[in-house]
Motif scaffolding. Structure first.
Motif: not given
Length: 199
Positions: A60-85
């Motif tokens: 399950d490594r490919p699925f698990k790591y890719y899921l982590y990647s999506i979650v980090v990118a989504f949550v982190g981008s939202v937080i970064a956009v909030i700071f920028i706004v």
């Protein structure tokens, strides 16, 4: 004994194409929201493909790591956009007050928020790509398809050099390798042995 991964191969290929098209046309005004959705659908299709392959070969490594990647990118981008706004609004308050950014408390605060938002975005990009890199390296180990290893390599270098913009070209190269990787994926894979299954 081989397992049939024909449907996962198709899902991964279609998802990879949608992700690259949506990701690199999402910056176009008025089209961006729609293409951003297309990119998200593509990422989900790739995730489903990796889940299917992982289940069939017992890794399950490919699925698990890719899921982590999506979650980090989504949550982190939202937080970064909030700071920028917040930073941009604070700077506009300083401008309305008729003062330069560093002469008004809101201006100093806003500048700090903009810098922090930008740094947060870069950090999120690197962390998200790190997990994606792990996913594609695992796919290379499972499938033996060289293009997945190339995807991991170009992703990593693209993230590290994104701050000087050349990185975005390398990320595009990685996305192309990802498409080629799914295109070259065999329709049958051998099941994983206990030695190469992640704990």
């Amino acid at each position: 004994m081989g397992v049939d991964i024909k449907s996962e191969k198709t899902l991964g290929l279609v998802g990879s194409v949608l992700a690259i098209v949506g990701g690199f046309t999402g910056v176009i005004p008025y089209v961006g929201v729609f293409m951003g959705t297309v990119s998200l659908v593509g990422a989900i299709l790739v995730l489903v493909a990796l889940k299917g392959i992982g289940d069939k070969v017992g890794d399950d490594r490919p699925f698990k790591y890719y899921l982590y990647s999506i979650v980090v990118a989504f949550v982190g981008s939202v937080i970064a956009v909030i700071f920028i706004v917040v930073g941009a609004l604070s700077l506009s308050n300083a401008t309305i007050a008729g003062m330069r950014a560093f002469e008004h408390p809101w201006g100093i605060f806003g500048t700090g928020m903009l810098i922090f938002g930008f740094l947060a975005f870069i950090a999120v990009l690197i962390l998200g790509v790190y997990f994606a890199k792990q996913a594609w390296e695992a796919m290379y180990e499972i499938t033996g398809v060289d293009e997945f290893q190339s995807t991991a390599k170009w992703l990593w270098w693209g993230a590290l050099t994104a701050i000087i913009l050349v990185g975005f070209i390398l990320l595009l190269v990685a996305a192309v390798y990802q498409i080629i990787g799914f295109a070259n994926l065999p329709e049958e894979l051998e099941t994983a042995t206990p030695a190469n299954v992640a704990p």
